[in-house]
Structure formats: structure tokens, C-alpha cells
Enzyme design. Structure first.
Site, PDB file in Angstrom:
ATOM      1  N   ASP A   1      30.249  43.701  69.805  1.00 29.29           N
ATOM      2  CA  ASP A   1      30.652  45.113  69.781  1.00 29.29           C
ATOM      3  C   ASP A   1      31.040  45.571  68.385  1.00 29.29           C
ATOM      4  O   ASP A   1      30.635  46.636  67.928  1.00 29.29           O
ATOM      5  CB  ASP A   1      31.887  45.325  70.663  1.00 29.29           C
TER       6      ASP A   1
ATOM      7  N   SER B   1      36.573  50.407  72.410  1.00 34.76           N
ATOM      8  CA  SER B   1      37.651  49.805  71.617  1.00 34.76           C
ATOM      9  C   SER B   1      37.119  49.350  70.266  1.00 34.76           C
ATOM     10  O   SER B   1      37.769  49.541  69.237  1.00 34.76           O
ATOM     11  CB  SER B   1      38.300  48.644  72.374  1.00 34.76           C
ATOM     12  N   ALA B   2      35.910  48.801  70.235  1.00 36.20           N
ATOM     13  CA  ALA B   2      35.344  48.358  68.961  1.00 36.20           C
ATOM     14  C   ALA B   2      35.153  49.550  68.033  1.00 36.20           C
ATOM     15  O   ALA B   2      35.448  49.474  66.835  1.00 36.20           O
ATOM     16  CB  ALA B   2      34.008  47.647  69.187  1.00 36.20           C
TER      17      ALA B   2
HETATM   18  O1  PMV Z   1      32.448  45.843  78.254  1.00 40.00           O
HETATM   19  P1  PMV Z   1      32.377  45.558  76.801  1.00 40.00           P
HETATM   20  O2  PMV Z   1      31.682  46.621  76.016  1.00 40.00           O
HETATM   21  O3  PMV Z   1      33.696  45.160  76.217  1.00 40.00           O
HETATM   22  O4  PMV Z   1      31.432  44.268  76.632  1.00 40.00           O
HETATM   23  C1  PMV Z   1      31.829  42.981  77.057  1.00 40.00           C
HETATM   24  C2  PMV Z   1      30.712  42.039  76.769  1.00 40.00           C
HETATM   25  C3  PMV Z   1      30.963  40.605  77.181  1.00 40.00           C
HETATM   26  O5  PMV Z   1      29.788  39.874  76.805  1.00 40.00           O
HETATM   27  C4  PMV Z   1      31.132  40.468  78.674  1.00 40.00           C
HETATM   28  C5  PMV Z   1      32.187  40.009  76.482  1.00 40.00           C
HETATM   29  C6  PMV Z   1      32.015  39.878  74.990  1.00 40.00           C
HETATM   30  O6  PMV Z   1      33.042  39.858  74.279  1.00 40.00           O
HETATM   31  O7  PMV Z   1      30.874  39.745  74.490  1.00 40.00           O
END
Ligand code: PMV
Length: 353
Positions: free
Chosen positions: A164, A120-121
Site C-alpha cells: 500500500d 491509511s497508506a
Molecule cells: O485492505 P488493505 O488495503 O489494508 O489491504 C490489505 C492487504 C493484505 O494483503 C491483506 C495485507 C497487507 O498488508 O498486504
């Protein structure tokens, strides 16, 4: 027409703990989301999503951002595409001071959705970059990262760290601690990613860690210990030559820290049987270390192995749907094409290995 792309990422260390102010080190990988944007003469948004793990779809809408199209694909996929793109469009309109700008948008992604690789990022970063350029505004990567963070923050009801979006905008290895985000030097680490075909619910997983942390001091200590692991990992990277191949000693020590980090994430309840099985398959194959990446619950693991052994072993692991090598991508967002003769998005996509 403007085409921009932005990379996904793996967490070398620090997911979840970063939510509570500990540092994290995500690393951009050579798997990209590519967004093609054409400015329209009206204020409508037309979104075409391709390759988003499942069948693509096309929707056109205007005005109400709560509107969800009636299409035969899982709600999560539609929300992911439309919700994040809505938010990216709002940020682009805001950055370019063009509240009524409309766009035709095509999203293509090599990054599995919701699987811990920052899909998503990458879509939001590439989308804001392409849309603002279409409006004649060029954001520097830091401002782009800030707008992308605001978009994710809106969609995820405040449950987003800057990790992200900053990593995707800047590329390379980055360090994020609260609002303090910076690039750090790192050699090209031999990442191998295993994907179980699933996805975790980030909001639920973050909420689970939050309540454990509130209930038990030892869970709060566990989160702090993840911060200690990140700091230990950072100093290993700081001592390494970023332009040389990583030494064996560095890989062994980073791998040990990754194993430790995974153990603590497991204790915090965010791993899963499939993630654990892939982690163990990687370790058994001789990886220096392996851990889940991202929110957990399902999705991806990342291992360190310069040989083909881990990837091969993962491919023979029942729980693993796909395994690939993911080089560190030192480039963040980039313009793939612009102008009337722009080639279609996706033409620059390359399969990792
Ligand atoms: O699963 P992803 O790539 O959205 O990563 C989430 C990472 C967390 O640390 C759990 C949440 C965040 O926003 O940092």
C-alpha cells in the site's frame, strides 16, 4: 503551510498472498488523501479530520501517543486518524531529525476508510511528505515509502506489507514481493470500484488466512496459487503497450485471472456476501472480471469494464453504497501547495466521474 496528496489503490492481484512472500500488483487510483501541515512553535499535534466517511472531528494533544480523545465518533475512525497520524508524525520527526516538532494537521480524503483502497497508506504518505517539507527536508519517493511503511508497520503491529505505502508513494502499477518493490508498466486499465459502505478488520482477516494456511496444506497451496495468478497477470502486463488503450484480449485475460483470484480469496474465507454480490453484479453486467480488493470482509470490489454498464449495475445493486470509475493514477505523492499563501487542502480534489 505545506499541502501534499497521495493516491489510494486497488489490488489488481495478490492481496493476502503477499503477506507470505508471494508477489502482488496494486495499482494507484485517482482518489486521493490530502494532508495540510503547518509547523507549530510548540511540540503539540492538532489533528482535524474531514470527510473520513463520517463526521469529522478536531483533537489536540501532546506527548503520550496512547492518548485517545473523548469525541463522539467510532473508535475505529479516531484510531485510524490519530493512530496513523501519530505514526506519520514520528516518522517525519525522525526523517528530519526534529524530535520536538509540532504540527497542525488537516486530513481530507476521498478514499473510504478500511475498505481495501489504501486510505491509511495514502494519509501516512501524504502526511510524512507534507510534515518533512514543513521541516525543510525533501524525501525522495522511495525513502518516503520506507518511512510510510514503518509507520503502518507500527500501527498495525507488524501486520503490514509494503504494497500500500509503496504504491501510494510511487503511483502507477507496482509489483511488491517481500522487500522488493518496483514500478511496472501498465496500460490505463478501466477499473470500476463498488463499495458496500463497510470495512473489514485487516488484522483479523490476515490472522484467519494464516491459521487456515497452517492447518491445511491445501490452504497453503491456495496462497501459492494466488502467487501463480499474479505471475501470469504480470506477464500479460509486460507484453502490453503501456501507452496504448488496453486491447480486448488483454482485458479478457486479466479479467479471467481476477475472477480466479477472487475465487481463491473466497476459499480462504476473506470475502463476504456483500462483496460476492457486487462481484456477481459486475460480472452479470459484462465486466471482464471482478474481485474483492484489499483485506476483504467488506469494503470494495474492483472490476474491469471500459463501458458504463458495470458502474450502472452496481449502483442498482442493493449491497452497493457507491460505485465509481477509478482511473490508474500514474502520479504518486505530490505537493499541492506550499508557502504562506498555500490554498487549503482539498481544493484540488476531483470526483471520479
Ligand atoms: O485492505 P488493505 O488495503 O489494508 O489491504 C490489505 C492487504 C493484505 O494483503 C491483506 C495485507 C497487507 O498488508 O498486504
Amino acid at each position: 503551510m505545506t499541502v501534499s496528496s497521495a493516491p489510494g489503490k486497488v489490488y489488481l492481484f495478490g492481496e493476502h498472498a503477499v503477506v507470505y512472500g508471494e508477489p502482488a500488483v496494486p495499482c494507484a487510483i485517482e482518489r486521493r488523501a490530502t494532508v495540510t501541515v503547518d509547523a507549530r512553535t510548540d511540540d503539540h499535534i492538532r489533528v482535524e479530520a474531514r470527510d473520513l466517511s463520517l463526521d469529522g472531528f478536531t483533537v489536540e494533544y501532546a506527548g503520550d501517543t496512547d492518548y485517545r480523545p473523548d469525541v463522539d465518533v467510532p473508535e475505529g475512525l479516531v484510531d485510524a486518524a490519530v493512530g496513523y497520524i501519530d505514526a506519520a508524525v514520528e516518522q517525519a520527526r525522525d526523517a528530519a531529525d526534529a524530535p520536538d516538532a509540532g504540527f497542525d494537521i488537516t486530513v481530507e480524503s476521498e478514499i473510504p476508510l478500511g475498505a481495501g483502497l489504501g486510505s491509511s497508506a495514502a494519509v501516512v504518505v501524504a502526511g510524512i511528505d507534507a510534515a518533512t517539507r514543513e521541516l525543510g527536508v525533501e524525501l525522495d519517493p522511495e525513502s518516503l515509502a520506507e518511512h510510510a511503511y514503518r509507520a503502518e508497520f507500527d500501527v498495525q503491529d507488524g501486520q503490514a506489507s509494503r504494497a500500500d505505502t509503496f504504491c501510494s508513494a510511487m503511483g502507477g502499477a507496482v509489483r511488491v514481493e517481500g522487500d522488493d518493490c518496483r514500478r511496472i508498466d501498465a496500460p490505463n486499465l478501466p477499473f470500476v470500484v463498488g463499495f458496500d459502505g463497510g470495512a473489514g478488520d485487516t488484522g483479523e482477516l490476515v490472522a484467519g488466512v494464516r491459521s487456515l494456511r497452517e492447518e491445511y496444506d491445501f490452504a497453503a497451496d491456495t496462497v501459492e496459487s494466488i502467487g501463480d495468478i499474479v505471475r501470469a497477470g504480470e506477464s500479460l502486463l509486460a507484453d502490453a503497450d503501456p501507452d496504448a488503450e488496453p486491447t480486448d484480449d488483454l482485458l479478457v485475460e486479466l479479467g479471467r485471472l481476477m475472477d480466479f483470484d477472487h475465487g481463491l480469496l473466497e476459499a480462504l474465507g476473506v470475502s463476504s456476501r456483500t462483496l460476492d454480490n457486487m462481484v456477481w453484479a459486475a460480472r452479470d453486467a459484462g465486466a471482464h472480471g471482478a474481485k474483492l480488493t484489499g483485506a476483504g470482509g467488506g469494503g470494495c470490489i474492483v472490476a474491469l469494464d471500459e463501458t458504463p454498464e458495470t458502474r450502472t449495475a452496481l449502483r442498482y445493486t442493493a449491497e452497493c453504497r457507491d460505485a465509481f470509475r477509478a482511473e490508474l493514477d500514474r502520479e504518486g505523492v505530490r505537493v499541492e501547495a506550499s508557502g504562506t499563501d498555500a490554498t487549503p487542502a482539498g481544493s484540488t480534489n476531483t470526483e471520479a466521474e
